[in-house]
Design an enzyme around this catalytic site. Structure first.
Site, mmCIF file in Angstrom:
data_model
loop_
_atom_site.group_PDB
_atom_site.id
_atom_site.type_symbol
_atom_site.label_atom_id
_atom_site.label_comp_id
_atom_site.label_asym_id
_atom_site.label_seq_id
_atom_site.Cartn_x
_atom_site.Cartn_y
_atom_site.Cartn_z
ATOM 1 N N GLU A 1 0.819 -1.213 0.000
ATOM 2 C CA GLU A 1 0.000 0.000 0.000
ATOM 3 C C GLU A 1 0.859 1.273 0.000
ATOM 4 O O GLU A 1 0.562 2.246 0.687
ATOM 5 C CB GLU A 1 -0.955 -0.001 1.191
ATOM 6 C CG GLU A 1 -1.932 -1.162 1.178
ATOM 7 C CD GLU A 1 -2.938 -1.114 2.300
ATOM 8 O OE1 GLU A 1 -4.113 -1.447 2.051
ATOM 9 O OE2 GLU A 1 -2.561 -0.757 3.432
ATOM 10 N N ASP B 1 -8.617 -8.778 3.683
ATOM 11 C CA ASP B 1 -8.400 -7.666 4.613
ATOM 12 C C ASP B 1 -9.456 -7.628 5.710
ATOM 13 O O ASP B 1 -10.330 -6.759 5.692
ATOM 14 C CB ASP B 1 -8.395 -6.340 3.845
ATOM 15 C CG ASP B 1 -7.967 -5.160 4.709
ATOM 16 O OD1 ASP B 1 -7.411 -5.389 5.790
ATOM 17 O OD2 ASP B 1 -8.186 -4.015 4.295
ATOM 18 N N GLU C 1 -12.989 -2.494 12.048
ATOM 19 C CA GLU C 1 -12.819 -1.762 10.796
ATOM 20 C C GLU C 1 -13.938 -2.058 9.799
ATOM 21 O O GLU C 1 -14.477 -1.152 9.172
ATOM 22 C CB GLU C 1 -11.464 -2.106 10.177
ATOM 23 C CG GLU C 1 -11.213 -1.458 8.838
ATOM 24 C CD GLU C 1 -9.861 -1.835 8.239
ATOM 25 O OE1 GLU C 1 -9.571 -1.397 7.116
ATOM 26 O OE2 GLU C 1 -9.093 -2.571 8.905
#
Length: 720
Positions: free
Chosen positions: A313, A387, A415
């Site tokens: 990332e 993820d 998240e």
């Protein structure tokens, strides 16, 4: 600042707004010195030590409150002795003094360091038994004494009989740590409980008392490590200024047997050290890291090591110089050779390849490196290949790197699980992965056996959890999110515990010992994950994208790379829905053993929870439920959203056994969860309906909004 870091910065602002709305106490209720409101404000977590009410059990305990005997004078044993004094005073109303002169005495609690052959892992195991008229808490180490002390106090808090007491327990995993994604400016990436615990601007001169309470909570679960800063790391943590600050925090953690770790910025030799390169094979770079590690150990003699996110990332790493992950990790490991520290290298990697399947990325980069990592390196793998989705198949890395210790990375912070407004008990997520069979050495080769070292003979084993703590008075924003911190800690110690055992324990320690109320709460906790999945990502849908990771936006198709869009993952079209990962698609299934492939290769045999992970299924395809894919999706979305009402009912039924402040806090958040569950339901159904071209099945109320109206509400949310 890169474009990616700007995006993360604005995402943090959005997250903070939602977190503040969900938890109005926010950053103003920022620690142990914040004024506690009347009632249970959640600050004490599962260490409330409320008075024992069972008279017969209390009388049993009182027989052993004549003294606390300590056979050692180490700092951690003294911590254990002090914890016992606090616990006994609050549980039994009895002040008990500690002494090192207790030979021949009875009627006390003795903390004893054992000598001789050590059969427990790293000496951290403990034994609690009745002997010679005393309760004996024994271990080969001070850490074990502390863990045994907390286990005894947990036994007392649960008001369990002490007759015939004999307990022994050892951790199945050596390194049990929290990963904090906290930034130097006080923000927390994926944090939903206020600002960071760490007040860097005050350190090292002022050490917040809350650090001690944080350490107590972790030690009570057997957690023995904490990474203080974000994996998207700032190089400033390698500066002398911050090393001294970290040392002040480490001085608190040390008293509770917790080692302190840091995430590192791989390019620090250039950005901080002034070198022209950060190439891991460059002699000057290697020398810089050796000097830096020596500098850290001068201030923190028990420093735990480094956590590294590299070439992921946009973060720099060894591949920037044509080197491998092993080259980078081994360079850092070399710097730790004179010390006890380790290097934890994250396997969360994926490239911006429009033709690739992100599912396959970690396997493709790391499996060829098996056996090439230094013994001091642990490769930390997320539980799933994408993820931290509400449900994922286990990562195919597990079982496929027998020569490299693999650590587990779970996410405790929510998240993708509704932030601080949705009640989702995560132990079933952790257990689902841990109990999955890799078949690497035949049936029974579970993921748990990979990470605890028993399958491949690893001596360095690790389980990490991305922390959900912040400076909100109750630590986690949502009161019930405390259970996820608790569950992670208990499973990192013993992965054989069940979700139900842990829930029952946490409820009794934290919320209520009213049995009827506890059963209602346990019932909805155990179902909460499935309910969330049903209204959020049923039948194997997934939805990561570059944003705040909450708003329902399945139509999102614009990003700087394909895998930062929503449409990349669900692949809805006029034919059907789902990501084909069989031989006719990306062939990601080939990364698993044949026995696993057999389970997931045929859409008619694939368990529904994983169906759309591996297959692009026609809208009219009949499933094992007897419904078509479209009908099943609608059923899941609607029943999931409706089930939040059932959760509310269960919580209301538990009200007589709950503290009023806790009841009200959760009840109000459940109202938000109900509203947002309908939001998710409507967004998905209306969007997918544009492809399926079918009406909502009979029995379900048609949406009151149009797709454009829902999109508008999402845009307003993202602007907040």
């Amino acid at each position: 600042m890169t474009k990616r870091h700007l995006l993360l910065f604005f995402a943090c602002i959005l997250i903070g707004l939602k977190s503040f709305a969900a938890d109005p106490s926010g950053a103003d209720a920022s620690g142990a010195d914040a004024m506690a409101s009347e009632g249970d404000d959640g600050y004490r977590l599962w260490l409330k030590y409320e008075p024992v009410t069972n008279a017969s059990v209390k009388s049993e305990y009182l027989k052993y409150t004549t003294f606390i005997g300590c056979s050692a004078k180490g700092e951690i044993v003294q911590t254990a002795s002090g914890e016992l004094q606090v616990g006994l005073k609050q549980l039994l109303g009895k002040s008990v003094s500690a002494t090192s002169s207790f030979a021949g005495r009875s009627g006390g609690i003795v903390l004893r360091i054992e000598t001789g052959a050590d059969t427990t892992q790293q000496g951290e195991g403990y034994r609690i038994q009745l002997s010679g008229g005393n309760i004996i808490v024994s271990s080969k180490s001070e850490n074990g004494i502390l863990y045994g002390t907390f286990a005894l106090l947990r036994h007392m808090q649960m008001q369990q009989t002490i007759k015939g007491l004999s307990m022994a327990s050892s951790p199945k995993v050596r390194y049990r740590m929290l990963n904090h994604w906290d930034n130097p400016d006080g923000t927390i990436e994926r944090g939903y409980a206020g600002q960071s615990l760490w007040k860097w601007y005050e350190l090292p001169e002022r050490v917040d008392p809350r650090y001690t309470d944080y350490a107590r909570a972790n030690a009570s679960l057997g957690i023995n490590g904490t990474v203080l800063n974000n994996v998207n790391a700032s190089a400033r943590f390698m500066s002398q200024e911050y090393i001294v600050k970290v040392a002040a925090v480490a001085s608190v953690m040390r008293k509770y047997g917790i080692k302190t770790y840091l995430s590192v910025y791989f390019a620090a030799p250039k950005t901080l050290g002034g070198l022209t390169t950060s190439d891991p094979l460059d002699p000057q770079v290697r020398a810089w890291w050796k000097e830096k590690v020596a500098q850290i150990y001068k201030e923190i003699p028990d420093f735990g090591g480094f956590l590294v996110k590299a070439n992921s990332e946009g973060e720099p790493g060894p591949q920037d110089y044509g080197r491998t992950h092993a080259d980078g990790a081994n360079m850092l490991a070399e710097a730790f050779k004179p010390y006890d520290g380790i290097v934890v290298w994250r396997a969360f990697v994926y490239k911006a390849d429009p033709n690739a399947d992100r599912f396959k990325a970690a396997y493709e980069e790391f499996v060829p490196l098996d056996g090439k990592f230094d013994p001091k390196v642990i490769v930390q793998v997320k539980n799933g290949p994408i993820d931290f989705q509400p449900r994922e198949p286990f990562s195919p890395l597990f079982g496929n790197m027998p020569k490299t210790p693999l650590g587990m990375e779970f996410q405790i912070t929510q998240e993708y699980l509704g932030f601080a407004t949705h009640a989702v008990y995560e132990a079933p997520i952790f257990k689902e992965c841990l109990d999955s069979d890799t078949y690497v050495n035949g049936a029974g080769s579970t993921v748990a056996k990979v990470i605890d070292g028993s399958l491949h003979g690893y001596t360095r084993t690790l389980m990490a959890g991305v922390a959900n703590t912040g400076n909100s008075r109750n630590w986690t924003g949502h009161p019930l999110a405390q259970a996820n911190w608790y569950a992670f800690g208990r499973l990192s110690w013993d992965h054989q515990l069940t979700s139900e055992q842990i829930a029952r324990e946490w409820i009794a320690l934290t919320l209520t010992q009213n049995q009827k109320a506890g059963e209602h709460i346990k019932s909805f906790m155990l179902r909460s994950r499935e309910i969330y999945v049903d209204y959020n990502t049923p039948i194997g849908l997934s939805r990561p994208w570059m944003g705040v990771h909450f708003a329902p936006e399945p139509w999102q198709n614009k990003g700087s790379r394909p895998d930062w869009t929503a449409v990349y993952y669900h692949r809805a079209d006029s034919t059907g829905l789902g990501f084909d990962r069989t031989t006719s698609g990306s062939n990601a299934l080939a990364q698993y053993r044949p026995e696993v492939q057999k389970k997931w290769n045929n859409p008619d045999q694939t368990p529904l929870p994983y169906l759309l992970w591996f297959h692009h299924v026609r809208w009219d395809h009949k499933l094992s439920t007897g419904r078509s894919l479209w009908e099943e999706l609608c059923t899941r979305f609607y029943t999931g959203a409706d089930s939040v009402k059932w959760m509310q009912q269960q919580w209301d039924l538990a009200k007589p056994g709950l503290d009023p402040q806790v009841y009200t806090d959760v009840a109000e958040r459940l109202k938000v969860q109900r509203r947002e569950a309908i939001w998710w339901r409507d967004a998905w159904v209306l969007y997918l309906q544009t492809f399926a071209k079918q009406p909502v099945p009979q029995g379900f109320e048609p949406q009151k909004q149009t797709l454009e109206e829902v999109k508008k509400s999402v845009n307003v949310y993202l602007m907040r």
